[in-house]
Each structure stands twice: as C-alpha cells, then as structure tokens.
Design an enzyme around this catalytic site. Sequence first.
Site, PDB file in Angstrom:
ATOM      1  N   GLY A  47       0.831  -1.210   0.000  1.00 39.97           N
ATOM      2  CA  GLY A  47       0.000   0.000   0.000  1.00 39.97           C
ATOM      3  C   GLY A  47       0.857   1.248   0.000  1.00 39.97           C
ATOM      4  N   ASP A  73       0.876  -0.790  12.968  1.00 38.01           N
ATOM      5  CA  ASP A  73       1.299  -2.059  12.360  1.00 38.01           C
ATOM      6  C   ASP A  73       1.571  -3.156  13.386  1.00 38.01           C
ATOM      7  OD1 ASP A  73       1.040  -1.021   9.841  1.00 38.01           O
ATOM      8  OD2 ASP A  73       3.150  -0.460   9.662  1.00 38.01           O
ATOM      9  N   ARG A  94      -7.171  -7.198   9.784  1.00 38.81           N
ATOM     10  CA  ARG A  94      -6.334  -7.751  10.868  1.00 38.81           C
ATOM     11  C   ARG A  94      -7.122  -8.001  12.146  1.00 38.81           C
ATOM     12  NH1 ARG A  94      -0.666  -4.503   9.530  1.00 38.81           N
ATOM     13  NH2 ARG A  94       0.032  -6.046   7.995  1.00 38.81           N
TER      14      ARG A  94
HETATM   15  C1  S3P Z   1       2.938   3.389   6.340  1.00 37.23           C
HETATM   16  C2  S3P Z   1       1.877   3.942   6.970  1.00 37.23           C
HETATM   17  C3  S3P Z   1       0.859   3.151   7.681  1.00 37.23           C
HETATM   18  C4  S3P Z   1       1.304   1.718   7.934  1.00 37.23           C
HETATM   19  C5  S3P Z   1       1.989   1.122   6.741  1.00 37.23           C
HETATM   20  C6  S3P Z   1       3.198   1.944   6.359  1.00 37.23           C
HETATM   21  C7  S3P Z   1       3.874   4.278   5.632  1.00 37.23           C
HETATM   22  O1  S3P Z   1      -0.325   3.130   6.912  1.00 37.23           O
HETATM   23  O2  S3P Z   1       0.225   0.915   8.329  1.00 37.23           O
HETATM   24  O3  S3P Z   1       2.398  -0.208   7.014  1.00 37.23           O
HETATM   25  O4  S3P Z   1       5.011   3.864   5.361  1.00 37.23           O
HETATM   26  O5  S3P Z   1       3.488   5.428   5.354  1.00 37.23           O
HETATM   27  P1  S3P Z   1      -1.374   4.334   7.031  1.00 37.23           P
HETATM   28  O6  S3P Z   1      -0.594   5.566   6.918  1.00 37.23           O
HETATM   29  O7  S3P Z   1      -2.346   4.200   5.917  1.00 37.23           O
HETATM   30  O8  S3P Z   1      -2.012   4.151   8.378  1.00 37.23           O
END
Ligand code: S3P
Length: 431
Positions: A94, A315, A346
């Site tokens: 993501g 996380d 999760r």
């Molecule tokens: C991340 C932000 C988090 C986290 C992801 C990594 C990042 O997601 O859960 O594993 O590197 O910006 P969200 O910002 O959508 O909460």
Amino acid sequence: MSSLTIAPQGPLRGTVHVPGDKSITHRALILSALAEGSSTILGYCRGEDCLNTLSSLQHLGIPIKVEPDQVHVSGKGLWGLTEPAEPLDCGNSGTGLRLLAGVLAGQQFFTVLTGDASLRSRPMGRIVKPLQLMGAHIQGRRCGELAPLAITGTPLKGTDYVSPVSSAQIKSAVLLAGLFAEGETRFSEPLQSRDHTERMFRYLGIPFEAEGNSIRLTGRQSFQAKDLFVPGDLSAAAFFIVGASIVPNSEVTIPNIGLNPARTGILDILIEMGANIQILNQREESGEPVGDLWVKTAQLRGISIGAAQVPKTIDEFPIFCVAAAMAQGQTIVTGAEELRVKETDRIHAMATELKKLHVAIEETPDGFMVQGGSTIQAGHCQSYGDHRVAMAMAIAALTAQSSTTIDDTDCIETSFPGFYGKLLELLTNSN
Ligand code: S3P
C-alpha cells in the site's frame, strides 16, 4: 505455498539484527530518485515491498545499482522520470502504490499502478480524492476506489486538504504530489501519523512548515541528493520484543532500531503492561531517532487502548494481540477500525486465528477484547497472506502446548526476509 510448523520452545536469547525500516526505505528510494545527483542508501529493507518500489523507479528511468546492504541511486531531479513501458507492479505494498501515485500524478506521461489481489482490494479513494483536488487525472475500478489506477500525468495545483483519516500514506501521497504542484499544498489530519516523509524532507533540505498536525509545502523546488542511513525496523523488531517478553527466561538485544516517536506506541504500551524493555545508546541518523533495545521476560498485565494510541502502534496490533493473550487480565482495544483495511482485515484475522489456539478473544467493529492468561493450545492457522499475521502467529506458537502449523507464510518475505532463521538463531543460543 510454504508453511511453518513451530514446536513450543524457548527461551529466546542473544542479539538479533532486523531488516531496515520498510517505511523509510520506500521514501529514501523515491526521494533519492527525485533528487539532483547520486546517493547511497545504507541498510535498506530488502523485503519484496521495497524491492517493488525500487524496480518501479527503475521502470521510470532511474538507474539503481543494488548491493546486499546498500543501493546507489542516480537521481534525475524533480522532472527526470520517464514513461514506463508497462504497468508498475507494487505487489503487496500500500505504501509503494499510494506514494508512487502522488509522484506520478504531476508527471507529463501516463502510468498504470497495480499490485496483488490484496492490494487491489484496498481503498484507494483516500488518495485519489485529494490528488484529484490538485487537478490529477486518475481512474480506477469502482470510480477510482480500487487499483489498478491509470494516471494521466497533468500539471497540478496546490490544495488545502483536511484528511478525515490519520494516515502517513495519504499525507505522503499529497506531499509528494505537492513537490510537483504550482503554489502551496496544505495537509492536515486528526492525529499525527508517522512523519518519515517530513523528516526526510528536512534532512534533504526540502523546505516546508509544520504546525501541530498540519503541513504547508511550496512546490517545484529542486533538492540535492544526500546519502541516507536506514535504521532497523521497529515493526520487525516487535515480533522478537513480544517473543522475549512472553517466552520464559528470554533475554534479547536488538541493535540499531528506528525510534521515531510516531512509531513507538508498541514500546509505550508494552512497558505500561509491565514489560522489561530498556532503550540504550540513543542517537540520531539521517534525521531519525535510533537506539538499541534490550528485552527480558516479564509478566504482562492487560491494558485498555483507545484511538489516540492507534496511529503510532498501527502495524503492531497483530503481535500486540499475542502479548494481550499472554497477559494477566483483560485487554480492550477501541478506535482501531483502520486495521480492517490493512494487508488483510487484521481484527478478523487475529481474532479467528487466536481463537483456534483457544485464546479468549472477541472482535468488535473497531477493535477487540482479550481475556488474557489462558493456556495456548496448538492449532492449524492461516496467515491470510499477511506477513504480520504470519509472524505474530509464529511467536504465539512458541507458547502453545504442542506444535502449531501456520499456512501460507511466503508473505513474510514482503517485510522480513530471513525471519524464521533469526527466530531459530535466538532459540538455539539457549541450548
Ligand atoms: C505506512 C503507513 C501506515 C502503515 C503502513 C506503512 C507508511 O499506513 O500501516 O504499514 O510507510 O506510510 P497508514 O498511513 O495508511 O495508516
């Protein structure tokens, strides 16, 4: 598809090094590509998520030389990316897809961003909407809610975006798009999410202003490349921190871990639960706080966690569920509905799998309740293709009555190549 079978065993003893921070590695690769000149990124994460961002940047015309512990990036400046000949595959990540969407919205060419089945089911409207407000032309399945995303690069204008969700991925997508936008881009969020992008901007000399949970950035300012050091990933260390806390007679040292205060919720929470954790040798590297962690077994107590603690622990909830199962008393988590849109849901995954091990856990719409202290039974568990669920269940298995199998564990490679080998090393040190 691989599986892991783990017999109850312990203690965990010795020193373990974990992979470089995944979040920082994505940003280091992207910003080094956009910088003027060459730089070296030391200690980068070699998990598949980051390697997909690396190869996407190569497809965008950035020369990157890869070595085991460092990569050399030949940055081409803000306007140096070129149109890729094929869709960019972000795999399971993501962060990779959302941050690259921010970069690509303001280019002068067309790109398609895609990923695996999990990533193609995760919400993208949260970044598509603010980018469209900046003038971006992005299309995707279900009116732009789902990847693949087709991006026709176009000149962007700054916007003032108030995000309903606290998310570093949304914030970073908007800020990266803001680098290419005319005028000022403003972003604010309800609670502060991790600030790795802002820290790296500061380290690289990209000017912006931050006040509370709001940021202002003036676009189209070039910046010079600078070598970057990536600390160990606290989210990877968390599996051994909880393992050492709950497996009797354990004592583990984990050197060189990123301790960004927007990420250290798991340490605060475990310490409040009674964990024996010490932070040693605190220092700063490339604009990020870093230290060594020392953990010794302790009896944990249940705890209540609300929305305010969620972003900085986001996380770590899968492994936190395991800590809660082994703690004395009740644990209640609320305000954590974001967990339902991670690599898998999760909340549902951890409740279902821990119940198979006879843990008294119940899911709620925005969290879960655990009655800790019950004896963990062996079981046959699933990972749902989620690396953190797989590793959390592997740690839970150490405390079960007999051998536990976890199916579909290839996904561990997305963030922590070599996880099982490191776990075995800590276990053999005790023999
Ligand atoms: C991340 C932000 C988090 C986290 C992801 C990594 C990042 O997601 O859960 O594993 O590197 O910006 P969200 O910002 O959508 O909460």
